[in-house]
Design an enzyme around this catalytic site. Structure first.
Site, mmCIF file in Angstrom:
data_model
loop_
_atom_site.group_PDB
_atom_site.id
_atom_site.type_symbol
_atom_site.label_atom_id
_atom_site.label_comp_id
_atom_site.label_asym_id
_atom_site.label_seq_id
_atom_site.Cartn_x
_atom_site.Cartn_y
_atom_site.Cartn_z
ATOM 1 N N ASP A 253 38.351 -66.042 71.896
ATOM 2 C CA ASP A 253 38.583 -64.652 71.554
ATOM 3 C C ASP A 253 37.199 -64.004 71.619
ATOM 4 O OD1 ASP A 253 39.931 -62.419 70.180
ATOM 5 O OD2 ASP A 253 38.707 -63.004 68.478
ATOM 6 N N ASP A 445 38.761 -65.835 65.374
ATOM 7 C CA ASP A 445 38.197 -65.577 64.055
ATOM 8 C C ASP A 445 39.304 -65.406 63.025
ATOM 9 O OD1 ASP A 445 39.198 -63.205 64.905
ATOM 10 O OD2 ASP A 445 37.413 -62.020 64.481
ATOM 11 N N ASP A 449 44.821 -63.262 65.533
ATOM 12 C CA ASP A 449 45.092 -64.333 66.477
ATOM 13 C C ASP A 449 45.666 -65.607 65.851
ATOM 14 O OD1 ASP A 449 42.694 -65.006 65.358
ATOM 15 O OD2 ASP A 449 41.521 -64.639 67.164
#
Ligand code: ADP
Ligand code: MG
Length: 548
Positions: A253, A445, A449
């Site tokens: 990410d 993080d 997600d």
């Protein structure tokens, strides 16, 4: 061992039977010593548990067990002591050693209003801390619980050992019976003589005892998990520890993972009648309800705490649209703060992350944000690439920024302007590519997600310190912000697997050797026991290598 011992007695080898039991018992004692030594090394590594808390009361200080302290209580931590519970400094300053949580020897200076985590050691100063989490929910308990439970989740090799044991024992007993019954029929060995078939079958039983494997394999995983925790990498099960070495592709990410996620405001653009100040006011008011790094940065950099405090109550129907932005109502107006897809604006080329502010149907302005790549990320990615691991980036941010950052870091492939569910679908495709020939990891993080973290073969979340939710969503939690720790985790996984292989080859080798000797009638029962106990001890001691 029991059958061999009774058998030896029955065939008249009283002394042998006695020695088998004696040696076996001595062996057990030695093994236990070795195992305890390993366990102690692991728990020394994990020496983060606070023993007591100094509770501040009306009449002074009361020393309590940390689990008896309540949220809202004030505790005092002096030089040399461990901070017992998570909290906020209300008085005093000090410097903290957080190495036992993050694996990094970096001191953290804290003052009033700073957050402190349980398990950190006060190097200097005197702190009064207002407790914000009960002991069960504090960082220290979460870490300890994780490490303890991690070894319950069995890796394939472990379940393989368990499954094998179910078939193994009857097969071994069967072969022993066959040897005892049929050996005399096909050779000139007799049943009950000195080196007769029954005696040889009994030796065979002793040799087949799989202690070395059954004890050393779980111990190796336990050591590997202990060692990684010490480095600030929490691994939630031995299967994940085992899987890390098979990672073929890592998807990252961007925001908060590869970049710091601490944006600076580059400029504020206005498109209508409102002033820059007013555009920012609309943005911060809504963002004050969001946990996204963009939201936190805008709040921090705009210095509008006073405005927020005065108007926050008037915000209604706040909503977060993952991967797009936020939406809320204020004084009868619908306000949108987020990217071009949220405000339904054509995409424009920009080398900054643009956050548009739309009030009712008018786009009133935009805040242009800049982020920085995390220190050490470039070197860490280069190392991953050098290992032959494919690196990719999935991001919700715009294409120009995504490509610029990927190029700078040496990331091979980028997908940008993705919504969280698109990230999920694309990750599934990546996983399908490898089938069973390699694992795909996702590094995020924990913000927006979690589904992807959960779907990946190995979900790795960054910056676990202080972020309780990401600890839950992933398989591996990296307590610091350092991407480099992924390389460390791969090294530990490889080392653990190497030591397990050594142990398996060594103990099986010894067994086969003694087995051959016994079939030719060269090995006696003592030697068989010696070989079993010896192999177990050596494999247990070998496992300690992982901790070094
Ligand atoms: P990334 O994949 O880079 O971590 P996200 O999926 O979290 O990004 O978000 C994607 C995009 O959605 C951001 O670049 C931003 O434009 C927008 N966005 C998400 N959350 C917010 C928010 N709270 N405020 C403003 N914009 C947001
Ligand atoms: Mg993100």
């Amino acid at each position: 061992i029991t059958i061999s011992c009774i058998g030896a007695y029955l065939v008249g080898k009283h002394m042998e039977g006695l020695m088998v039991i004696t040696l076996y018992e001595i062996g057990k004692i030695l093994e236990e010593k070795a195992i305890n030594k390993t366990r102690k090394s692991i728990s020394d590594l994990m020496d983060i548990k606070p023993e007591y808390a100094n509770l501040k009361t009306k009449d002074g200080i009361e020393v309590l067990d940390p689990s008896d302290v309540k949220v809202g209580d004030i505790v005092i931590a002096k030089k040399g002591e461990k901070i017992p519970l998570d909290g906020i400094v209300v008085k005093g300053t000090g410097s903290l050693d957080t190495a036992s949580l993050t694996g990094e020897t970096k001191t953290q200076d804290v003052k009033k209003d700073d957050q402190v985590l349980s398990g950190s050691i006060v190097l200097d100063g005197l702190l009064e801390i207002k407790v914000t989490e009960k002991y069960e929910n504090s960082t220290v308990s979460k870490i300890l619980e994780l490490v303890e439970n991690a070894t319950d989740k069995k890796a394939k090799t472990e379940t393989f050992v368990n499954k094998a044991a179910k078939i193994y024992t009857p097969i071994v007993l069967g072969i022993a019976a066959l040897v005892a019954i049929f050996l005399p029929l096909i050779s000139n060995v007799e049943y009950l003589t000195e080196n007769g078939s029954i005696y040889r079958a009994l030796i065979f039983l002793v040799i087949s005892c799989p202690c070395a494997i059954a004890i050393s394999v779980p111990l190796c995983y336990f050591s590997g998990i202990g060692k990684s925790s010490k480095e600030g990498i929490l691994i939630k099960g031995s299967d994940y520890l085992d899987g890390i070495k098979d990672i073929k592709e890592i998807v990252f990410d961007k925001t908060g993972t590869l970049t710091k996620g601490q944006f600076t405001i580059d400029k504020v653009e206005v498109y209508g009648q409102l002033t820059k100040e007013q555009v920012l006011e609309y943005a911060v008011l809504g963002e004050s309800y969001s946990n996204h790094p963009i939201a936190k940065s805008i709040i921090k950099k705009s210095n509008m705490e006073k405005y927020i405090a005065e108007h926050k109550e008037k915000v209604s129907s706040y909503e977060e649209l993952a991967g797009k932005g936020i939406k809320y109502n204020f004084e009868g107006k619908v306000v949108l703060v987020g990217n071009s897809s949220l405000v339904e604006k054509e995409k424009e080329k920009s080398d900054s992350t643009k956050i548009y502010v739309k009030v009712d149907s008018e786009i009133v302005g935009a805040i242009c944000l800049k982020d920085e790549i995390k220190h050490g990320t470039k070197a860490a990615i280069a190392k991953l690439n050098a290992r032959g691991i494919i690196t990719k980036m999935f991001t919700g941010d715009n294409t120009e920024i995504a490509e610029k950052i990927a190029k700078e870091l040496g990331i091979k492939e980028v997908k940008s302007e993705m919504l969280p569910n698109e990230k999920y679908q694309e990750l599934e495709k990546e996983i399908a590519k490898y089938e069973n020939n390699g694992k795909v990891a996702f590094v995020g993080d924990g913000i927006n997600d979690s589904p992807v973290l959960a779907r990946a073969d190995i979900g790795i979340s960054m910056g676990g310190v202080g972020a309780g939710s990401s600890i839950e969503a992933s398989d591996v939690v990296i307590m610091t912000d350092a991407i480099e720790k992924i390389n460390d985790a791969i090294d530990i996984s490889k080392k653990t697997s190497r030591v397990i292989k050594q142990n398996l080859i060594f103990s099986i080798g010894v067994k086969v050797l003694v087995l051959v000797l016994s079939i030719f009638g060269v090995a006696n029962m003592w030697e068989a026991v010696f070989a079993d106990v010896g192999a177990t001890l050596i494999t247990v001691l070998n496992s300690i290598k992982i901790l070094k």
